[in-house]
Design a protein around this motif. Sequence first.
Motif, PDB file in Angstrom:
ATOM      1  N   PHE A 123      34.527 -17.199  39.175  1.00 30.59           N
ATOM      2  CA  PHE A 123      36.052 -16.581  38.833  1.00 30.59           C
ATOM      3  C   PHE A 123      36.010 -15.321  39.623  1.00 30.59           C
ATOM      4  N   LEU A 124      34.930 -14.366  39.379  1.00 30.87           N
ATOM      5  CA  LEU A 124      34.817 -13.013  39.686  1.00 30.87           C
ATOM      6  C   LEU A 124      34.811 -12.917  41.169  1.00 30.87           C
ATOM      7  N   LYS A 125      34.060 -14.129  41.970  1.00 24.21           N
ATOM      8  CA  LYS A 125      34.172 -14.107  43.484  1.00 24.21           C
ATOM      9  C   LYS A 125      35.579 -14.092  43.813  1.00 24.21           C
ATOM     10  N   ALA A 126      36.421 -15.221  43.172  1.00 22.15           N
ATOM     11  CA  ALA A 126      37.867 -15.241  43.539  1.00 22.15           C
ATOM     12  C   ALA A 126      38.602 -14.132  43.562  1.00 22.15           C
ATOM     13  N   GLU A 127      38.331 -13.474  42.255  1.00 19.30           N
ATOM     14  CA  GLU A 127      39.110 -12.260  41.918  1.00 19.30           C
ATOM     15  C   GLU A 127      38.846 -11.319  42.905  1.00 19.30           C
ATOM     16  N   SER A 128      37.807 -10.905  43.439  1.00 25.30           N
ATOM     17  CA  SER A 128      37.630  -9.859  44.481  1.00 25.30           C
ATOM     18  C   SER A 128      38.062 -10.433  45.866  1.00 25.30           C
ATOM     19  N   LYS A 129      37.711 -11.685  46.248  1.00 28.51           N
ATOM     20  CA  LYS A 129      38.285 -12.411  47.433  1.00 28.51           C
ATOM     21  C   LYS A 129      39.723 -11.997  47.721  1.00 28.51           C
ATOM     22  N   TYR A 130      40.462 -12.283  46.455  1.00 26.58           N
ATOM     23  CA  TYR A 130      41.894 -12.298  46.838  1.00 26.58           C
ATOM     24  C   TYR A 130      42.782 -11.385  45.892  1.00 26.58           C
ATOM     25  N   ASN A 131      41.900 -10.386  45.328  1.00 27.26           N
ATOM     26  CA  ASN A 131      42.749  -9.403  44.713  1.00 27.26           C
ATOM     27  C   ASN A 131      43.627 -10.143  43.612  1.00 27.26           C
ATOM     28  N   ILE A 132      43.066 -11.035  42.587  1.00 26.96           N
ATOM     29  CA  ILE A 132      43.999 -11.855  41.666  1.00 26.96           C
ATOM     30  C   ILE A 132      44.021 -10.762  40.449  1.00 26.96           C
ATOM     31  N   ASN A 133      45.321 -10.928  39.898  1.00 25.83           N
ATOM     32  CA  ASN A 133      45.647 -10.197  38.483  1.00 25.83           C
ATOM     33  C   ASN A 133      45.242 -11.204  37.642  1.00 25.83           C
ATOM     34  N   MET A 134      43.953 -11.092  36.927  1.00 27.04           N
ATOM     35  CA  MET A 134      43.436 -11.933  35.904  1.00 27.04           C
ATOM     36  C   MET A 134      44.444 -12.278  34.827  1.00 27.04           C
ATOM     37  N   GLN A 135      44.855 -10.980  34.248  1.00 25.52           N
ATOM     38  CA  GLN A 135      45.739 -10.989  33.170  1.00 25.52           C
ATOM     39  C   GLN A 135      47.007 -11.904  33.361  1.00 25.52           C
ATOM     40  N   LYS A 136      47.319 -11.998  34.652  1.00 26.98           N
ATOM     41  CA  LYS A 136      48.595 -12.955  34.863  1.00 26.98           C
ATOM     42  C   LYS A 136      48.234 -14.400  35.198  1.00 26.98           C
ATOM     43  N   SER A 137      46.913 -14.575  34.968  1.00 30.69           N
ATOM     44  CA  SER A 137      46.453 -15.795  35.729  1.00 30.69           C
ATOM     45  C   SER A 137      46.080 -16.716  34.450  1.00 30.69           C
ATOM     46  N   TRP A 138      45.862 -18.051  34.842  1.00 35.88           N
ATOM     47  CA  TRP A 138      45.597 -19.042  33.811  1.00 35.88           C
ATOM     48  C   TRP A 138      44.242 -20.049  34.220  1.00 35.88           C
ATOM     49  N   MET A 146      48.842  -5.281  46.393  1.00 36.51           N
ATOM     50  CA  MET A 146      49.266  -6.434  45.797  1.00 36.51           C
ATOM     51  C   MET A 146      48.368  -7.325  45.279  1.00 36.51           C
ATOM     52  N   THR A 147      48.607  -7.733  44.261  1.00 37.85           N
ATOM     53  CA  THR A 147      47.727  -8.698  43.592  1.00 37.85           C
ATOM     54  C   THR A 147      48.373 -10.044  43.420  1.00 37.85           C
ATOM     55  N   ILE A 148      47.878 -11.110  43.024  1.00 40.74           N
ATOM     56  CA  ILE A 148      48.178 -12.400  43.160  1.00 40.74           C
ATOM     57  C   ILE A 148      48.024 -13.129  41.663  1.00 40.74           C
ATOM     58  N   LYS A 149      48.859 -13.980  41.374  1.00 41.27           N
ATOM     59  CA  LYS A 149      48.457 -14.477  39.977  1.00 41.27           C
ATOM     60  C   LYS A 149      48.029 -15.879  40.465  1.00 41.27           C
ATOM     61  N   THR A 150      47.105 -16.653  39.652  1.00 39.50           N
ATOM     62  CA  THR A 150      46.481 -17.702  40.044  1.00 39.50           C
ATOM     63  C   THR A 150      46.359 -18.655  38.933  1.00 39.50           C
ATOM     64  N   ILE A 151      46.650 -20.081  39.078  1.00 40.04           N
ATOM     65  CA  ILE A 151      46.104 -21.131  38.103  1.00 40.04           C
ATOM     66  C   ILE A 151      44.827 -21.456  38.400  1.00 40.04           C
ATOM     67  N   PHE A 152      43.876 -21.416  37.510  1.00 42.16           N
ATOM     68  CA  PHE A 152      42.518 -21.720  38.143  1.00 42.16           C
ATOM     69  C   PHE A 152      42.416 -23.298  37.331  1.00 42.16           C
ATOM     70  N   LEU A 153      41.935 -23.980  38.281  1.00 42.41           N
ATOM     71  CA  LEU A 153      41.669 -25.433  37.707  1.00 42.41           C
ATOM     72  C   LEU A 153      40.429 -25.838  37.657  1.00 42.41           C
ATOM     73  N   ASP A 154      39.919 -26.655  36.829  1.00 40.04           N
ATOM     74  CA  ASP A 154      38.646 -27.321  36.775  1.00 40.04           C
ATOM     75  C   ASP A 154      38.985 -28.577  37.519  1.00 40.04           C
ATOM     76  N   ARG A 155      37.911 -29.376  38.326  1.00 42.28           N
ATOM     77  CA  ARG A 155      38.203 -30.533  38.842  1.00 42.28           C
ATOM     78  C   ARG A 155      37.844 -31.597  38.178  1.00 42.28           C
ATOM     79  N   ASP A 156      36.694 -31.987  37.612  1.00 39.53           N
ATOM     80  CA  ASP A 156      36.802 -33.322  37.212  1.00 39.53           C
ATOM     81  C   ASP A 156      37.161 -33.392  35.645  1.00 39.53           C
ATOM     82  N   GLY A 157      38.177 -34.247  35.533  1.00 40.95           N
ATOM     83  CA  GLY A 157      38.564 -34.371  34.033  1.00 40.95           C
ATOM     84  C   GLY A 157      40.102 -33.533  34.114  1.00 40.95           C
TER      85      GLY A 157
END
Length: 176
Positions: free
Chosen positions: A108-123, A1-12
């Motif tokens: 991003f890479l740390k998050a990807e391996s920690k949560y098994n993220i599908n980067m192609q489906k992420s933003w 199982m992979t998850i899809k993620t919205i990555f957000l910058d914080r400041d701005g």
Amino acid sequence: MTIKTIFLDRDGVINKEVNYLYKIDDFKFIDGIFDACLHFQQLGFQIIIVTNQSGIERGYYTEADYQLITEWMLVQFENRGIKILDIFHCPHGSNSTCSCRKPQPGMFLKAESKYNINMQKSWMIGDREIDIVAANRAGITNTILIKTGYLIEESSSNASFTLDSIQHSLKLISIK
Ligand SMILES: [Zn+2]
């Protein structure tokens, strides 16, 4: 199982840009950020924040200061029914050779391996080109540059989309 993620910058992106922000009183949420996060959540995305915090290494504030404002911010999201899955921050300065400071893709890479993220489906949604470059290096091709805080060279940007505000991302990211 992979998850899809919205990555957000914080400041701005989440809060109005303030140089070396660490005081809760100076933290002002950007209009539309909560609605956008609720929207992403309803589409089944997890939300992860990735933020450069060089003010820590530069000595403008401490890791403890950063953690305090982060806990406060998370409560504000929770109060509106928004769950932030995780927050990654780089405490290093601009001369650092670390692999986490954007435009390096380490967070991003740390998050990807920690949560098994599908980067192609992420933003990735950021307000600086370094956000876009870091995401691209981590295999994320869906990227949005928000025009807040920094002058943007749209023509030379690697971003998939350039938008006037986060509200505009709701139409763009609308498919489950
Ligand atoms: Zn770093």
